[in-house]
Write a protein that holds these residues in place. Sequence first.
Motif, mmCIF file in Angstrom:
data_model
loop_
_atom_site.group_PDB
_atom_site.id
_atom_site.type_symbol
_atom_site.label_atom_id
_atom_site.label_comp_id
_atom_site.label_asym_id
_atom_site.label_seq_id
_atom_site.Cartn_x
_atom_site.Cartn_y
_atom_site.Cartn_z
ATOM 1 N N SER A 170 11.100 18.381 6.031
ATOM 2 C CA SER A 170 10.647 18.956 7.451
ATOM 3 C C SER A 170 9.801 17.820 8.276
ATOM 4 C CB SER A 170 10.050 19.999 6.956
ATOM 5 O OG SER A 170 9.420 20.778 8.451
ATOM 6 N N HIS A 171 8.832 17.086 7.442
ATOM 7 C CA HIS A 171 7.910 16.255 8.309
ATOM 8 C C HIS A 171 8.788 15.196 8.654
ATOM 9 C CE1 HIS A 171 3.830 17.914 7.327
ATOM 10 N NE2 HIS A 171 4.360 18.355 6.234
ATOM 11 N N LEU A 172 9.738 14.534 7.780
ATOM 12 C CA LEU A 172 10.508 13.586 8.396
ATOM 13 C C LEU A 172 11.470 13.774 9.571
ATOM 14 C CD1 LEU A 172 11.704 10.628 7.662
ATOM 15 C CD2 LEU A 172 13.407 11.991 6.514
ATOM 16 N N LYS A 173 11.811 15.045 9.618
ATOM 17 C CA LYS A 173 12.534 15.119 10.722
ATOM 18 C C LYS A 173 11.776 15.557 12.058
ATOM 19 C CE LYS A 173 15.986 18.407 8.446
ATOM 20 N NZ LYS A 173 16.484 19.675 8.477
ATOM 21 N N ARG A 218 4.196 12.284 -2.599
ATOM 22 C CA ARG A 218 3.071 13.263 -2.266
ATOM 23 C C ARG A 218 3.255 13.452 -0.733
ATOM 24 N NH1 ARG A 218 -0.523 9.130 -5.320
ATOM 25 N NH2 ARG A 218 1.296 8.059 -4.423
ATOM 26 N N LYS A 219 2.868 14.695 -0.117
ATOM 27 C CA LYS A 219 3.035 14.796 1.337
ATOM 28 C C LYS A 219 2.335 13.731 1.988
ATOM 29 C CE LYS A 219 1.619 18.655 3.290
ATOM 30 N NZ LYS A 219 1.497 20.035 3.336
ATOM 31 N N ASP A 220 1.106 13.750 1.800
ATOM 32 C CA ASP A 220 -0.042 12.961 2.607
ATOM 33 C C ASP A 220 0.307 11.501 2.389
ATOM 34 O OD1 ASP A 220 -1.207 15.390 3.171
ATOM 35 O OD2 ASP A 220 -2.917 14.909 1.796
ATOM 36 N N PHE A 221 0.908 11.042 1.413
ATOM 37 C CA PHE A 221 1.237 9.718 1.202
ATOM 38 C C PHE A 221 2.437 9.212 2.163
ATOM 39 C CE2 PHE A 221 3.377 6.083 -0.830
ATOM 40 C CZ PHE A 221 2.525 5.439 -1.365
ATOM 41 N N LEU A 222 3.446 10.144 2.240
ATOM 42 C CA LEU A 222 4.793 10.037 2.881
ATOM 43 C C LEU A 222 4.402 10.166 4.367
ATOM 44 C CD1 LEU A 222 7.812 10.014 3.327
ATOM 45 C CD2 LEU A 222 7.645 12.194 3.304
ATOM 46 N N ILE A 223 3.405 10.876 4.726
ATOM 47 C CA ILE A 223 2.936 11.055 6.125
ATOM 48 C C ILE A 223 2.403 9.759 6.587
ATOM 49 C CG2 ILE A 223 1.662 12.173 7.785
ATOM 50 C CD1 ILE A 223 2.091 14.601 6.443
ATOM 51 N N GLN A 224 1.340 9.300 5.963
ATOM 52 C CA GLN A 224 0.748 7.896 6.226
ATOM 53 C C GLN A 224 1.642 6.672 6.180
ATOM 54 O OE1 GLN A 224 -3.110 7.473 4.009
ATOM 55 N NE2 GLN A 224 -2.721 9.382 3.159
ATOM 56 N N GLY A 225 2.512 6.857 5.125
ATOM 57 C CA GLY A 225 3.639 5.846 5.226
ATOM 58 C C GLY A 225 4.620 5.730 6.633
ATOM 59 N N LEU A 226 5.261 7.129 6.890
ATOM 60 C CA LEU A 226 5.744 7.166 8.007
ATOM 61 C C LEU A 226 4.980 6.578 9.259
ATOM 62 C CD1 LEU A 226 7.484 10.716 7.553
ATOM 63 C CD2 LEU A 226 8.484 8.402 7.138
ATOM 64 N N GLU A 284 0.942 -1.395 0.017
ATOM 65 C CA GLU A 284 -0.129 -0.037 0.045
ATOM 66 C C GLU A 284 1.042 1.357 0.011
ATOM 67 O OE1 GLU A 284 -3.883 1.895 2.363
ATOM 68 O OE2 GLU A 284 -2.850 0.055 3.297
ATOM 69 N N PHE A 285 1.893 1.117 0.886
ATOM 70 C CA PHE A 285 2.841 2.450 0.828
ATOM 71 C C PHE A 285 4.308 2.101 0.395
ATOM 72 C CE2 PHE A 285 -0.471 3.403 3.793
ATOM 73 C CZ PHE A 285 -1.076 4.637 3.422
#
Length: 374
Positions: free
Chosen positions: A283-286, A351-359, A20-21
């Motif tokens: 920035s979100h990853l940090k 995509r930001k939302d995709f990355l955030i959900q994957g994290l 999925e991610f």
Amino acid sequence: MNIRTFDLERIQSLYENTVEFNLTESGFHPFSLKELLTPEELDEINNTTLGYGQTNGSIPLRKRIASLYPNCHEENILVTNGSSEANFVACHTLLKKGDEVVMMVPNYMQIWGIAEEMGAIPKSFPLLEKNNWTPNLEELEKQVTSKTKMIALCNPNNPTGYTLSPEEMEAIVKIAKKVGAWIYCDEVYKGAELNGEEIPSFFGLYDKVVVNGGLSKAYALPGLRLGWLAGPQEVMANSWAYHDYTSITAGILSHKVGEIALRPERRAQILNRNRKMLNENLSHLKQWIDQHGELFRFLPPKAGGMAFMHYNLDINSTELSNWLRINKNVFIVPGDCYGMDRFIRIGIGERKDFLIQGLERIKEGLEEIHSLKS
């Protein structure tokens, strides 16, 4: 089989479409044709006759590529099916059995496998995490001998995102000149610098330089499968001869779309879009890493579409990647693919939302693994 399995490409091919991610991508979320091209340009593409085209690359495309380098002309360019083919063709042009290749590590390991298959001798010099991923140039100088035919680099680096300073580039050129070795530099992430300042190319710094470029990474156009070599005219002519034995030519539609993408204003739009995406996602990853205390050791990349980090869990990186894929439906690259266990690579050009959900999925997995290990 006479060539080793290319672990990084193989595991991505096996699993990237089964989760999925997928956070293994090392570039940016790709453009669609509708997003990239104007209606008039789409009409031009629709009216294109699907012939072979010029096998070393159309003249308009090679002129666009040549304009990216100092004192470069279309005769200095060979267009290939992706930068991976460029690596293959360059190695078969520049190397023979018994030659030594001194390669920056960690790195995209395709050249190592090709050199071994050819009977060349790959050696390494490291980027040092303890020194913020700066290269160990003393070790490079030790490894280079009279048998060294090529110094193979990746700048900006895959996977660390490190970019060589002008002084480091000059030092590498000086080392190469001592033995007359070729400098071969993979520059596919050039244009994806976080600070917006494009680093210089090795092209033109020395008369024995060949560089690799392409539209898959910094330009977010991997589906075009468009790469290139830039180097001395005679070497490009010899490389074209090898290209005739591999894929013969890139597709004519890729030639046309690639030429449009490299027009100065369009190129700037593409690179600005991708840099903005990279800065926001980093920035979100940090923030995500900060939530995990001492679990990660991370030096932020200076360029590229990925983050390479050390983790403090008692589990092998391939085992960790497999566990997350099977149990959390999220896929990351294990450091084992680079010969560096206890590291992972996460693509941050998504995509930001995709990355955030994957994290978030990775976070859930890490908490479960930690409880299992406690």
